[in-house]
Design a protein around this motif. Structure first.
Motif, mmCIF file in Angstrom:
data_model
loop_
_atom_site.group_PDB
_atom_site.id
_atom_site.type_symbol
_atom_site.label_atom_id
_atom_site.label_comp_id
_atom_site.label_asym_id
_atom_site.label_seq_id
_atom_site.Cartn_x
_atom_site.Cartn_y
_atom_site.Cartn_z
ATOM 1 N N ASP A 185 13.217 -4.879 -3.823
ATOM 2 C CA ASP A 185 12.480 -4.679 -2.571
ATOM 3 C C ASP A 185 11.510 -3.511 -2.670
ATOM 4 N N ASP A 186 11.264 -3.028 -3.898
ATOM 5 C CA ASP A 186 10.399 -1.863 -4.069
ATOM 6 C C ASP A 186 9.143 -2.175 -4.878
ATOM 7 N N ILE A 187 8.874 -3.467 -5.132
ATOM 8 C CA ILE A 187 7.657 -3.856 -5.839
ATOM 9 C C ILE A 187 6.883 -4.838 -4.965
ATOM 10 N N PRO A 188 5.818 -4.387 -4.333
ATOM 11 C CA PRO A 188 5.047 -5.298 -3.477
ATOM 12 C C PRO A 188 4.313 -6.348 -4.294
ATOM 13 N N VAL A 189 4.153 -7.513 -3.685
ATOM 14 C CA VAL A 189 3.383 -8.610 -4.267
ATOM 15 C C VAL A 189 2.178 -8.863 -3.364
ATOM 16 N N VAL A 190 0.997 -8.950 -3.975
ATOM 17 C CA VAL A 190 -0.223 -9.225 -3.222
ATOM 18 C C VAL A 190 -0.938 -10.406 -3.873
ATOM 19 N N PHE A 191 -1.225 -11.427 -3.086
ATOM 20 C CA PHE A 191 -1.982 -12.583 -3.551
ATOM 21 C C PHE A 191 -3.429 -12.458 -3.095
ATOM 22 N N THR A 192 -4.331 -13.057 -3.868
ATOM 23 C CA THR A 192 -5.728 -13.117 -3.440
ATOM 24 C C THR A 192 -6.255 -14.544 -3.544
ATOM 25 N N THR A 193 -7.275 -14.810 -2.758
ATOM 26 C CA THR A 193 -8.077 -16.016 -2.877
ATOM 27 C C THR A 193 -9.491 -15.641 -2.468
ATOM 28 N N SER A 238 2.681 -8.520 -23.652
ATOM 29 C CA SER A 238 3.261 -9.846 -23.515
ATOM 30 C C SER A 238 4.055 -9.926 -22.216
ATOM 31 N N VAL A 239 4.275 -11.138 -21.740
ATOM 32 C CA VAL A 239 5.110 -11.318 -20.555
ATOM 33 C C VAL A 239 6.504 -10.747 -20.804
ATOM 34 N N GLU A 240 7.029 -10.944 -22.004
ATOM 35 C CA GLU A 240 8.363 -10.424 -22.325
ATOM 36 C C GLU A 240 8.418 -8.913 -22.163
ATOM 37 N N GLU A 241 7.386 -8.221 -22.630
ATOM 38 C CA GLU A 241 7.357 -6.759 -22.497
ATOM 39 C C GLU A 241 7.307 -6.342 -21.038
ATOM 40 N N VAL A 242 6.493 -7.040 -20.252
ATOM 41 C CA VAL A 242 6.357 -6.685 -18.840
ATOM 42 C C VAL A 242 7.654 -6.956 -18.093
ATOM 43 N N VAL A 243 8.246 -8.112 -18.318
ATOM 44 C CA VAL A 243 9.527 -8.442 -17.674
ATOM 45 C C VAL A 243 10.585 -7.407 -18.045
ATOM 46 N N GLY A 244 10.652 -7.072 -19.317
ATOM 47 C CA GLY A 244 11.646 -6.095 -19.760
ATOM 48 C C GLY A 244 11.467 -4.749 -19.099
ATOM 49 N N HIS A 245 10.214 -4.302 -18.972
ATOM 50 C CA HIS A 245 9.974 -3.002 -18.335
ATOM 51 C C HIS A 245 10.357 -3.036 -16.869
ATOM 52 N N ILE A 246 9.965 -4.093 -16.167
ATOM 53 C CA ILE A 246 10.279 -4.181 -14.742
ATOM 54 C C ILE A 246 11.792 -4.199 -14.530
ATOM 55 N N GLU A 247 12.503 -4.915 -15.372
ATOM 56 C CA GLU A 247 13.954 -4.981 -15.227
ATOM 57 C C GLU A 247 14.611 -3.626 -15.480
ATOM 58 N N ARG A 248 13.968 -2.782 -16.273
ATOM 59 C CA ARG A 248 14.532 -1.454 -16.566
ATOM 60 C C ARG A 248 14.082 -0.388 -15.574
ATOM 61 N N LEU A 249 13.096 -0.695 -14.747
ATOM 62 C CA LEU A 249 12.589 0.311 -13.812
ATOM 63 C C LEU A 249 13.677 0.745 -12.832
ATOM 64 N N PRO A 250 13.855 2.039 -12.638
ATOM 65 C CA PRO A 250 14.781 2.477 -11.584
ATOM 66 C C PRO A 250 14.248 2.065 -10.222
ATOM 67 N N ARG A 251 15.145 1.663 -9.351
ATOM 68 C CA ARG A 251 14.716 1.253 -8.003
ATOM 69 C C ARG A 251 14.257 2.483 -7.225
ATOM 70 N N THR A 252 13.163 2.296 -6.490
ATOM 71 C CA THR A 252 12.530 3.395 -5.776
ATOM 72 C C THR A 252 12.884 3.325 -4.300
ATOM 73 N N ALA A 253 13.375 4.412 -3.774
ATOM 74 C CA ALA A 253 13.706 4.450 -2.348
ATOM 75 C C ALA A 253 12.439 4.529 -1.514
ATOM 76 N N GLY A 254 12.568 4.102 -0.261
ATOM 77 C CA GLY A 254 11.460 4.247 0.665
ATOM 78 C C GLY A 254 10.387 3.199 0.540
ATOM 79 N N ALA A 255 10.766 2.012 0.027
ATOM 80 C CA ALA A 255 9.779 0.931 -0.095
ATOM 81 C C ALA A 255 9.308 0.503 1.296
ATOM 82 N N VAL A 256 8.048 0.120 1.359
ATOM 83 C CA VAL A 256 7.448 -0.298 2.615
ATOM 84 C C VAL A 256 7.127 -1.769 2.520
#
Length: 233
Positions: free
Chosen positions: A76-84, A211-229
């Motif tokens: 719940d601490d990583i926002p997703v933004v779509f564009t068109t 690579s996608v594998e590198e990005v996925v791995g980093h995100i999975e290791r990221l500490p969760r950040t408090a105060g998500a908006v």
């Protein structure tokens, strides 16, 4: 400089050019910051349907975008933004020079299937959707405010097209002082050569291409950040 020297200087292959860049200090690494957002660029009908004027088969890109979304949505601490991109049917918000240079924009009418996100993305109510008037997701949109409100310092940029809106968004990201990461398999283009050239330039000038594998791995290791908006659409 002789004609032969000029031709050589303007004809470097990517390997030789990368060596020249590295020697000059280009192609450094921006790395990851502490707060990440995922930007999904233009994964809508006009770009992803082969029946469309500028459409292409981006099924592989979509699978990799979905993989990243699945990982990000466990937090719940990583926002997703779509564009068109979308315009009024009167073209009142589409400048005439843009219509001359890229007439396909005249087909991108607000509310049409062409500008709707691919259903497989399964956009959630709290994930923002931005209509951008130009290639960059930052130009004349509220994206900078959305990211600033959540203290984002790193954007993962996925979607299409690599040589257009993805590249432009990465350039704007670094102009705004943000780190940009591009998962290579999660971006695509209707032209293979344009895709490869753009990835090379993006990696050399604006973002880290991983690579996608590198990005996925980093995100999975990221500490969760408090105060998500939560981001409202």
């Amino acid at each position: 400089m002789t004609a032969a020297q000029t031709q050589q200087a303007h004809g470097l292959g990517n390997r030789d050019l990368l060596d020249q860049y590295l020697a000059a200090g280009f192609a450094g690494r921006v790395g990851w910051g502490e707060r990440v957002a995922l930007l999904v660029i233009d994964m809508a009908g006009a770009w992803t349907s082969q029946d469309e004027m500028i459409g292409a088969n981006l099924d592989g890109v979509l699978r990799n975008v979905r993989r990243l979304l699945d990982v990000v949505r466990t937090r719940d601490d990583i926002p997703v933004v779509f564009t068109t991109m979308a315009y009024d049917e009167t073209y009142s918000d589409l400048p005439f020079p843009s219509r001359l240079k890229t007439p396909h924009l005249e087909r991108m009418i607000r509310g049409s299937e062409r500008v709707r996100l691919v259903p497989g993305l399964d956009r959630r109510p709290h994930e923002a959707l931005i209509e951008k008037p130009r290639a960059s997701a930052f130009f004349n949109t509220n994206l900078p405010s959305i990211l600033a409100a959540q203290r984002v310092d790193t954007v993962v940029v996925v979607g299409c097209s690599t040589s257009g809106c993805v590249r432009s968004t990465c350039e704007s990201a670094i102009d705004h002082g943000l780190r940009a990461i591009v998962p290579a398999e999660a971006v695509g283009d209707r032209s293979a050569s344009a895709h490869e050239a753009a990835l090379f330039d993006i990696n050399a000038r604006y973002a880290d291409v991983l690579s996608v594998e590198e990005v996925v791995g980093h995100i999975e290791r990221l500490p969760r950040t408090a105060g998500a908006v939560t981001t409202d659409a």
